[in-house]
Design a protein around this motif. Structure first.
Motif, short mmCIF file in Angstrom:
data_model
loop_
_atom_site.label_atom_id
_atom_site.label_comp_id
_atom_site.label_asym_id
_atom_site.label_seq_id
_atom_site.Cartn_x
_atom_site.Cartn_y
_atom_site.Cartn_z
N GLU A 21 0.83 -1.20 0.00
CA GLU A 21 0.00 0.00 0.00
C GLU A 21 0.88 1.26 0.00
O GLU A 21 1.95 1.29 0.61
N GLU A 22 0.39 2.32 -0.66
CA GLU A 22 1.13 3.57 -0.75
C GLU A 22 0.21 4.77 -0.68
O GLU A 22 -0.93 4.72 -1.15
N ILE A 23 0.72 5.85 -0.10
CA ILE A 23 0.00 7.12 -0.05
C ILE A 23 1.01 8.22 -0.39
O ILE A 23 2.12 8.24 0.15
N TYR A 24 0.62 9.16 -1.25
CA TYR A 24 1.51 10.26 -1.62
C TYR A 24 1.37 11.41 -0.63
O TYR A 24 0.25 11.80 -0.26
N CYS A 25 2.51 11.96 -0.23
CA CYS A 25 2.50 13.01 0.79
C CYS A 25 1.89 14.31 0.29
O CYS A 25 1.46 15.15 1.09
N ASN A 26 1.82 14.50 -1.04
CA ASN A 26 1.32 15.77 -1.57
C ASN A 26 -0.15 15.71 -1.98
O ASN A 26 -0.66 16.63 -2.62
N LYS A 27 -0.84 14.64 -1.62
CA LYS A 27 -2.27 14.58 -1.89
C LYS A 27 -3.03 15.50 -0.95
O LYS A 27 -2.53 15.90 0.11
N ASP A 28 -4.25 15.83 -1.32
CA ASP A 28 -5.11 16.62 -0.45
C ASP A 28 -5.32 15.87 0.86
O ASP A 28 -5.39 14.64 0.89
N SER A 29 -5.41 16.62 1.94
CA SER A 29 -5.51 16.00 3.27
C SER A 29 -6.72 15.10 3.41
O SER A 29 -6.65 14.03 4.03
N LEU A 30 -7.84 15.48 2.82
CA LEU A 30 -9.05 14.66 2.91
C LEU A 30 -8.86 13.35 2.14
O LEU A 30 -9.32 12.29 2.57
N ALA A 31 -8.16 13.43 1.00
CA ALA A 31 -7.88 12.23 0.22
C ALA A 31 -6.98 11.27 1.02
O ALA A 31 -7.16 10.05 0.98
N ILE A 32 -6.02 11.83 1.75
CA ILE A 32 -5.15 11.01 2.58
C ILE A 32 -5.95 10.29 3.66
O ILE A 32 -5.78 9.10 3.91
N ALA A 33 -6.86 11.02 4.31
CA ALA A 33 -7.69 10.42 5.36
C ALA A 33 -8.56 9.31 4.80
O ALA A 33 -8.67 8.22 5.38
#
Length: 234
Positions: A153-165
């Motif tokens: 699994e991966e998450i990009y640090c520069n995504k919108d905060s709501l998208a990260i959540a």
């Protein structure tokens, strides 16, 4: 609910919540007063974590500490400033060179998640790579984005905060759903739980649990994809 499937999210600090790697020019800086306290935050990740914590309080800071006399105190001050809702009972400081699993309470399960920028740390945590049972999530930043050795699994640090959540919650839901579908012991324990709860108006069938989990996972996956499509890369 069966304790084995209680979700816990452990979050690394250096490089994940802050821009640690951008401030390193020599090993000596790790021992200077003010270094850890003044590290720049990754604002989108922090905002995303705050949004996530509105619905899930089982979030822990899990970070290594050097033998600098300032490290623990300054990391606590940094957390107090940017993530004050994570209390000291949910902050785990692991001295460099020591086994992280001796500092985490209870056995690590597939629904214990580690969000970290270090592939080495994630492979040590994740059940696919090592004799462990956790699930790793790589936080992709400007330093590790060329490393292709992580298959998870991966998450990009520069995504919108709501998208990260949303993405964090979606990963959790998918993992729980996989355990519901493939872990035979879960069904045995759930059936026992239903029998024990009958007569207390709390009985929920396995089919209903699976249906609810599928619906949540499907909905949050759709919301995450929409947010990632609509929000431009920074």
């Amino acid at each position: 609910m069966y304790n084995k499937f209680k979700c816990r999210l452990f979050v690394d600090m250096d490089g994940t919540l802050n821009c640690f790697n951008n401030h390193i020019d020599s090993i000596d800086v790790l021992y200077k007063k003010g270094f850890f306290e003044n590290l720049s935050p990754r604002n989108q990740v922090i905002k995303g974590l705050k949004e996530f914590m509105k619905h899930d309080k089982e979030v822990y800071i899990l970070t290594n500490i050097s033998n600098s006399k300032y490290a623990v105190d300054e990391k606590n001050k940094w957390i107090d400033k940017y993530l004050p809702d994570i209390d000291k009972q949910h902050r785990i400081f692991v001295p460099f060179g020591e086994d992280v699993f001796t500092y985490v309470q209870n056995k690590i399960t597939p629904t214990d998640f580690l969000l970290d920028d270090s592939v080495e740390n994630l492979k040590y945590w994740d059940r696919k790579y090592w004799d462990r049972s956790g699930t790793g999530i790589r936080l992709i930043n400007e330093v590790n984005d060329k490393d292709s050795s992580w298959d998870g699994e991966e998450i990009y640090c520069n995504k919108d905060s709501l998208a990260i959540a949303y993405q964090l919650k979606s990963i959790q839901n998918r993992c729980i759903l996989n355990e519901l579908m493939y872990n035979k012991n879960f069904f045995i324990e759930e059936e026992k739980e239903n029998i024990e709860l009958k007569g207390k108006n709390h009985s929920i069938s396995i089919a209903d649990r699976m249906k609810n989990a599928k619906q949540k996972a499907s909905q949050q996956t759709k919301e995450t994809k929409k947010l990632q499509k609509d929000i431009p890369q920074r």
